[in-house]
Motif scaffolding. Structure first.
Motif, PDB file in Angstrom:
ATOM      1  N   ILE A 121      68.223  75.260  27.644  1.00 55.31           N
ATOM      2  CA  ILE A 121      68.100  76.674  28.036  1.00 55.31           C
ATOM      3  C   ILE A 121      66.752  76.889  28.727  1.00 55.31           C
ATOM      4  O   ILE A 121      66.654  77.550  29.766  1.00 55.31           O
ATOM      5  CB  ILE A 121      68.238  77.600  26.809  1.00 55.31           C
ATOM      6  N   ALA A 133      75.569  82.725  28.635  1.00 52.06           N
ATOM      7  CA  ALA A 133      75.418  82.360  27.224  1.00 52.06           C
ATOM      8  C   ALA A 133      76.800  82.371  26.581  1.00 52.06           C
ATOM      9  O   ALA A 133      77.719  83.042  27.060  1.00 52.06           O
ATOM     10  CB  ALA A 133      74.494  83.349  26.527  1.00 52.06           C
ATOM     11  N   GLU A 138      72.839  82.073  20.958  1.00 52.65           N
ATOM     12  CA  GLU A 138      72.252  81.590  22.220  1.00 52.65           C
ATOM     13  C   GLU A 138      71.477  82.725  22.894  1.00 52.65           C
ATOM     14  O   GLU A 138      70.394  82.497  23.460  1.00 52.65           O
ATOM     15  CB  GLU A 138      73.343  81.049  23.142  1.00 52.65           C
ATOM     16  N   LEU A 139      72.004  83.940  22.813  1.00 52.07           N
ATOM     17  CA  LEU A 139      71.269  85.082  23.395  1.00 52.07           C
ATOM     18  C   LEU A 139      69.920  85.238  22.695  1.00 52.07           C
ATOM     19  O   LEU A 139      68.897  85.499  23.341  1.00 52.07           O
ATOM     20  CB  LEU A 139      72.091  86.370  23.251  1.00 52.07           C
ATOM     21  N   ILE A 142      67.588  82.701  24.014  1.00 51.06           N
ATOM     22  CA  ILE A 142      67.124  83.062  25.364  1.00 51.06           C
ATOM     23  C   ILE A 142      66.030  84.121  25.252  1.00 51.06           C
ATOM     24  O   ILE A 142      64.993  84.047  25.925  1.00 51.06           O
ATOM     25  CB  ILE A 142      68.307  83.566  26.241  1.00 51.06           C
ATOM     26  N   LEU A 157      77.030  86.875  29.450  1.00 55.01           N
ATOM     27  CA  LEU A 157      77.567  86.404  28.173  1.00 55.01           C
ATOM     28  C   LEU A 157      79.061  86.165  28.330  1.00 55.01           C
ATOM     29  O   LEU A 157      79.780  86.992  28.912  1.00 55.01           O
ATOM     30  CB  LEU A 157      77.325  87.461  27.086  1.00 55.01           C
TER      31      LEU A 157
END
Ligand code: LLP
Length: 439
Positions: A121, A133, A138-139, A142, A157
């Motif tokens: 990432i 994502a 994962e968000l 980030i 997303l």
């Protein structure tokens, strides 16, 4: 390089006659095909060009057509995509590396992977590629990274609209339970919360499946994600300084036909339905992204594989040939879901006609019983040295190559039917390359 292509000029597939003519000419070219080349993959390079130009003609000019690298990662194919000003969808860091090597600008690369590491990432954010994502976690990763580094990336997303599967379960990804994306019905409020919380989250990604998902299922999924996006934007509007979601990625998945008499849905028809059912995608509020792979390549390539032996039995024949589950992995492991039409040409590439009294089993060279690419196949009388022409081999074939039995990857020849010029776009794998793979 934006030559206009009329919709009707986009060919549905290559004909058996074209393949034979190409093979006959190729066999006569000095040094092009050697005795070692027991199987050769032929790509008509003008085919993906026409398809990409057709896409560009249909969709708004601002659309990013991110062609799926997983369908065909050959650098020669990536070059075609880049030269036409399209982009790429990459599903792993090595695919991202291939895209960088091919010279794609970061903003033309869409990075989708359901399993990105922190390092991946970070790499993608620093490079500035578009990132989809795949989960809330994962968000959050980030967000952590964006607090400590500068990035030109836009972020979306992946949402699973939970509209069910198509006819091929293993390539359908929008069922109630799927390993991809965030399920919309189960997470509506949390999804909203994330879009309101992270001001850098400005994209919605949806992909229903690959092959086997008919367009109405695809449209249903896209519409559902679009309705949710509308809700998000209404909420964002109420927030001081809230900027709307501005990118919508419809994924790929347009099915192609593997049957010469089939009548596949055209991109024009799909586009028309999108215009009718999802007109908001075309009114300028979103930058559109598409991610087609199979549609671009599947029908653009075919394989000429020599028959080494014909085993003749009382009621059937077995043609032993040089590609099997290594190149046609899906067909061999999942025969009910996949099909490749097969024609027969003689040693000189001329089409053979007629019908043998027994049907054929076409078997590959690998050491397991399932290494069979066709059963009950009517063929003319086949002989040692003839070529089986295996149609529609341009997508998810070489890219899914299996290393079992360590067979060498065949030579790949690109050609242009207009001028009948040939170029080796990938040499046959050498034994040393193979050794390197295992060491
Ligand atoms: N976008 C995403 C997020 C995808 O997962 C895929 C394919 C595509 C786009 C491109 O779909 P297409 O337009 O090529 O249908 N033969 C393989 C197919 C796997 C497809 C994976 N995803 C297999 O049997 O596993």
């Amino acid at each position: 390089m934006n030559k206009p292509v009329k919709d009707h000029s986009i060919k549905a597939r290559l004909s058996e006659a074209e393949m034979c003519k190409t093979l006959s000419i190729a066999l006569k070219q000095d040094g092009l095909i050697s005795g070692e080349d027991t199987a050769v993959i032929f790509y008509d390079l003008s085919f993906p060009e026409d398809r990409i130009l057709g896409l560009k003609n249909l969709f708004p000019p601002s659309t990013l057509h991110a062609i799926a690298v997983k369908a065909n990662p050959l650098p020669a194919a990536l070059n075609i995509v880049k030269e036409l000003g399209a982009g790429v969808e990459v599903a792993s860091l090595p695919e991202l590396y291939l895209a960088e090597k091919a010279g794609f600008a970061p903003e033309n690369i869409v990075f989708d992977s359901p399993c990105k590491t922190r390092h991946e990432i970070e790499y993608a954010l620093k490079l500035g590629v578009y990132i989809n994502a795949d989960s809330f976690d994962e968000l959050d990763r980030i967000d952590d990274l964006l607090k400590i580094l500068k990035s030109g990336s836009s972020v979306g997303l992946r949402i699973n609209p939970q509209v069910g599967t198509g006819t091929i379960v293993s390539t359908s990804v929008a069922d109630t339970i799927s390993k991809f994306g965030v399920p919309l019905d189960d997470n509506h409020d949390k999804l909203m919360e994330y879009y309101l919380k992270y001001s850098w989250l400005k994209g919605v990604h949806v992909h229903i499946g690959s092959q086997g998902c008919e367009v109405h299922l695809m449209l249903k999924g896209i519409k559902k994600a679009l309705n949710f996006t509308r809700e998000v934007n209404q909420e964002l509007k109420k927030m001081p300084g809230g900027k709307p979601v501005d990118t919508f990625d419809i994924g790929g998945g347009l099915p192609v036909s593997y049957d010469p008499s089939g009548d596949p849905i055209t991109m024009e028809a799909y586009h028309k339905l999108l215009l009718k059912d999802c007109s908001e995608l075309f009114n300028g509020q979103f930058r559109l992204i598409t991610e087609f792979g199979r549609y671009i390549y599947a029908n653009s390539a075919w394989v000429a594989s020599k028959i080494e032996y014909v085993k003749r039995e009382r009621t059937y024949n077995i043609a032993m040939t040089h590609v099997g589950a290594d190149l046609f992995l899906r067909k061999c492991y999942n025969p009910g879901d996949w099909h490749h039409h097969i024609s027969l040409a003689g040693k000189d590439g001329e089409l053979k006609r007629g019908k043998d009294k027994n049907k054929y089993i076409v078997a590959g060279p690998l050491c397991f019983a399932g290494d069979v690419i066709a059963k009950d196949l009517e063929l003319p009388v086949a002989a040692e040295g003839d070529f089986l022409l295996i149609h529609d081999a341009g997508a998810y074939t070489l890219s899914m190559w299996s290393r079992y039995n360590s067979r060498q990857i065949p030579k790949v020849i690109g050609y242009r039917p207009g001028t009948m010029t040939f170029e080796v776009i990938k040499e046959r794998e050498s034994k040393d390359d193979l050794y390197e793979f295992w060491t």
